[in-house]
Enzyme design. Structure first.
Site, short mmCIF file in Angstrom:
data_model
loop_
_atom_site.label_atom_id
_atom_site.label_comp_id
_atom_site.label_asym_id
_atom_site.label_seq_id
_atom_site.Cartn_x
_atom_site.Cartn_y
_atom_site.Cartn_z
N GLY A 45 0.88 -1.16 0.00
CA GLY A 45 0.00 0.00 0.00
C GLY A 45 0.92 1.21 0.00
CB CYS A 77 5.40 -3.64 -1.58
SG CYS A 77 6.03 -2.33 -2.65
CB ILE A 132 3.16 -1.50 -7.47
CG1 ILE A 132 2.52 -2.61 -8.32
CG2 ILE A 132 2.37 -0.19 -7.62
CD1 ILE A 132 1.10 -2.94 -7.91
CG HIS A 168 2.54 -5.94 -4.70
ND1 HIS A 168 1.83 -5.49 -3.61
CD2 HIS A 168 3.35 -4.93 -5.07
CE1 HIS A 168 2.20 -4.24 -3.33
NE2 HIS A 168 3.13 -3.88 -4.20
CD GLU A 170 -0.01 -8.48 -2.68
OE1 GLU A 170 1.00 -9.20 -2.68
OE2 GLU A 170 0.02 -7.24 -2.58
N1 GLN Z 1 5.91 3.31 -2.59
C1 GLN Z 1 5.23 2.75 -1.47
C2 GLN Z 1 5.87 3.21 -0.15
O1 GLN Z 1 6.93 3.80 -0.14
C3 GLN Z 1 5.20 1.22 -1.51
C4 GLN Z 1 4.38 0.76 -2.68
C5 GLN Z 1 3.72 -0.56 -2.56
O2 GLN Z 1 3.49 -1.08 -1.48
N2 GLN Z 1 3.39 -1.09 -3.70
O3 GLN Z 1 5.31 2.97 0.86
#
Ligand code: GLN
Length: 214
Positions: A45, A77, A132, A168, A170
Site C-alpha cells: 500500500g 512492499c 509497484i 506483490h 498477492e
Molecule cells: N511506494 C510505497 C511506499 O513507499 C510502496 C508501494 C507498494 O506497497 N506497492 O510505501
C-alpha cells in the site's frame, strides 16, 4: 490461523490466496484480533499512510509484542518497508528485520513493472513478480537470508521470524509465497493451486521486465 493487517492496501488479494490454500485467516483491525494467530501479513500500500493508521488504531505495540511471542510477520512492499531497521533518511517503524531499504527506488508509479524469477526453496517454477513503486533492499544483516537477488538489489529475504518481498505475490495467480509463509508459520495448507488469472497481464499499464515505459 494467519492474520492480514486490514487498514490499507492489498488485503482482499492476500485473503484470496490464503482461502485458496485453505489456510484459516483473519482480518486484523484491532489488537484483540492478534490473539491466537501464528503469522501476520502486512500488505503493500503506502508505508507512511500505513504507519499513521497503525498509530491511530494503536496497533504498533501489540504487533511487536505478538512478534516477540513468536508470531511471524510477512511484509509485502510497503509492509516490508515498515519492518526494515533502516529506511534511507527516515525513521524505521517496526525495525524487526535487519535490512536497509530505499523507498520508491525504481522511480515513479509509472515505472512499475512485472517480471518473473526462480526463487530457490519457494517454488520449482519461475514465479511472476509485480513491482509497484517498490523499494529496493540494498543491504541485509547477518541473521537475514537472501531469497532473491536481482541486479543491484535484494527482492526477497527472510529471518527466523519474518519474511519480506518488495513485490506483490498477492496480485498474481501464483500462491507459492503464500504457501511458503504458511509453512513458516507452521500452518497446514492445501496442495498447490493456481488462482484464476486476475487479468493484470492483459490489462495492466505496467511494463514487462526491468525496463519500464516512460
Ligand atoms: N511506494 C510505497 C511506499 O513507499 C510502496 C508501494 C507498494 O506497497 N506497492 O510505501
Amino acid at each position: 490461523m494467519i492474520g492480514i493487517l486490514d487498514l490499507q492496501g492489498g488485503v482482499a488479494e492476500h485473503r484470496e490466496h490464503l482461502e485458496y490454500l485453505e489456510v484459516g485467516c483473519v482480518s486484523v483491525k484491532k489488537a484483540e484480533h492478534l490473539k491466537g494467530i501464528s503469522g501476520l501479513i502486512i500488505p503493500g500500500g503506502e508505508s507512511t499512510c500505513l504507519s499513521k493508521l497503525l498509530e491511530i488504531f494503536s496497533l504498533k505495540e501489540p504487533i511487536l509484542a505478538a512478534h516477540r511471542n513468536g508470531m511471524k510477520i510477512w511484509g509485502t512492499c510497503a509492509g516490508a518497508i515498515l519492518l526494515a531497521t533502516e529506511i534511507g533518511g527516515e525513521s524505521p517503524y517496526f525495525s524487526v528485520m535487519e535490512m536497509a531499504v530505499q523507498r520508491n527506488s525504481f522511480g515513479s508509479q509509472m515505472d512499475s513493472f512485472t517480471t518473473e524469477a526462480l526463487v530457490d526453496g519457494v517454488d520449482t517454477e519461475p514465479i511472476p513478480l509485480v513491482f509497484i513503486r517498490a523499494p529496493k533492499i540494498i543491504r541485509v544483516g547477518g541473521n537475514v537470508r537472501i531469497l532473491l537477488k536481482m541486479g543491484d538489489y535484494i527482492a526477497a529475504a527472510e529471518s527466523a521470524d519474518a519474511l519480506v518481498t518488495i513485490f506483490h505475490p498477492e496480485l498474481t495467480n501464483n500462491s507459492a509465497f503464500h504457501r511458503y509463509f504458511a509453512a513458516k508459520c507452521g500452518e497446514a495448507f492445501a496442495k498447490a493451486k493456481l488462482l484464476a488469472d486476475p487479468g493484470w497481464r492483459e490489462t495492466s499499464w505496467m511494463g514487462s521486465g526491468e525496463q519500464s515505459p516512460k
